[in-house]
Design an enzyme around this catalytic site. Structure first.
Site, short mmCIF file in Angstrom:
data_model
loop_
_atom_site.label_atom_id
_atom_site.label_comp_id
_atom_site.label_asym_id
_atom_site.label_seq_id
_atom_site.Cartn_x
_atom_site.Cartn_y
_atom_site.Cartn_z
N SER A 90 109.13 -5.45 -29.32
CA SER A 90 107.86 -4.95 -28.80
C SER A 90 107.91 -3.43 -28.65
O SER A 90 108.97 -2.81 -28.80
CB SER A 90 107.54 -5.58 -27.44
OG SER A 90 108.51 -5.20 -26.48
N GLY A 109 114.13 -12.70 -27.80
CA GLY A 109 113.22 -13.73 -28.29
C GLY A 109 112.96 -13.59 -29.78
O GLY A 109 112.47 -12.57 -30.25
N VAL A 145 121.85 -7.22 -25.07
CA VAL A 145 122.70 -6.03 -25.18
C VAL A 145 123.65 -5.86 -24.00
O VAL A 145 124.55 -5.02 -24.05
CB VAL A 145 121.86 -4.75 -25.34
CG1 VAL A 145 121.08 -4.77 -26.65
CG2 VAL A 145 120.94 -4.52 -24.15
N ASN A 201 117.77 0.94 -28.34
CA ASN A 201 116.42 1.08 -27.80
C ASN A 201 116.15 0.17 -26.60
O ASN A 201 115.29 0.46 -25.78
CB ASN A 201 115.40 0.79 -28.90
CG ASN A 201 113.99 0.63 -28.37
OD1 ASN A 201 113.33 1.60 -27.99
ND2 ASN A 201 113.52 -0.61 -28.31
N TYR A 241 115.92 3.32 -12.95
CA TYR A 241 115.67 3.62 -14.36
C TYR A 241 116.04 5.06 -14.69
O TYR A 241 116.70 5.34 -15.70
CB TYR A 241 114.20 3.37 -14.66
CG TYR A 241 113.78 3.60 -16.09
CD1 TYR A 241 114.07 2.67 -17.08
CD2 TYR A 241 113.07 4.75 -16.45
CE1 TYR A 241 113.67 2.86 -18.40
CE2 TYR A 241 112.66 4.96 -17.76
CZ TYR A 241 112.96 4.02 -18.73
OH TYR A 241 112.57 4.23 -20.03
N VAL A 270 104.42 6.48 -22.97
CA VAL A 270 104.05 6.03 -24.31
C VAL A 270 103.05 4.89 -24.22
O VAL A 270 103.18 3.99 -23.38
CB VAL A 270 105.30 5.59 -25.10
CG1 VAL A 270 104.91 5.16 -26.51
CG2 VAL A 270 106.33 6.72 -25.15
#
Length: 245
Positions: free
Chosen positions: A16, A39, A59, A79, A143, A176
């Site tokens: 995505s 997925g 990951v 990513n 984050y 984004v």
């Protein structure tokens, strides 16, 4: 690497958002793209008949990441990422650990296995970091901390691999326009009773261009860093923010 076209490219978190757009950009220019995610249905949607290899992988799982590198890749893009919103007082230890695991540990494992597999001279390691890794964020402490760590990892790896002709860089986008961004817009709408336009304006207030960044603009940065023209760009955190940084 004298020509990127036809090279083997691995992109984690390809189901995505930014990962999807980056994967399609590489595939559309003729590269052999492998995408990973949790997925397979989402990965298949990213592929859309382009012939990508879709592999389910977490990951944060050392064995699953190692299994991705049965053969080496020319370009590896770490990513996969994400994290909860909220001030530091509201962050649980479980959220903190999970955020560092997917963003920082996931990048570490991906890059380590890429190098262990024997990345050739001219190879490219690219981490998808964030503007939060350059300046922080009051409502995303876990984050932001993880993305700061990603940039530190990138700069360290860059020094290690330079002698082999490999580069390691980070891309640091601002806000984004992805489905996840729209969830954030709706949350701001509901919290403050704003219209969609007002909520979007609040979220992009720090961007001098006063708009969300299109995913194609982030993909273009990835294509550039993987190109022969970027062969002397190493250890760099590329800001894609409209001038915010």
């Amino acid at each position: 690497m004298t020509d990127l076209t036809g090279k083997r490219v691995l992109i984690t978190g390809g189901g995505s958002g930014i990962g999807r757009e980056v994967a399609r950009a590489f595939a559309d220019q003729g590269d052999a793209v492998t995408i990973t995610g949790r997925g397979l249905d989402a990965l298949a949607e990213t592929d859309g008949g382009r012939g990508m290899t879709c592999l389910a992988a977490d990951v944060t799982n050392e064995d699953e990441v190692a299994a991705l590198f049965a053969t080496p890749f020319d370009v590896v893009i770490a990513n996969a990422g994400g994290g909860p919103a909220g001030g530091l007082k509201s962050v649980t230890l479980a959220q903190w650990n999970a955020t560092l695991a997917v963003n920082l540990t996931g990048t570490f494992l991906t890059f380590r296995e890429a190098l262990r597999a024997g990345m050739a001279p001219g190879g490219r390691l690219i981490a998808m970091a964030s503007v939060a890794g350059l300046k922080g964020g009051a409502t995303i402490p876990a984050y932001a901390a993880a993305k700061h760590g990603v940039i530190g990892l990138v700069r360290s790896v860059a020094l290690d691999v330079a002698k082999r002709g490999i580069t390691c860089n980070a891309i640091c986008p601002g806000f984004v326009d992805t489905p996840l961004a729209q969830v954030a817009v709706e949350a701001v709408q509901n919290r403050y009773g704003l219209t969609r336009a007002e909520a979007e304006a609040q979220l992009v207030a720090d961007n001098p261009m006063k708009r969300m960044i299109d995913v194609s603009e982030v993909a273009a940065a990835a294509l550039f860093l993987a190109s022969p023209g970027a062969s002397m760009i190493n250890g760099h955190a590329l800001s894609v923010t409209g001038g915010e940084i």
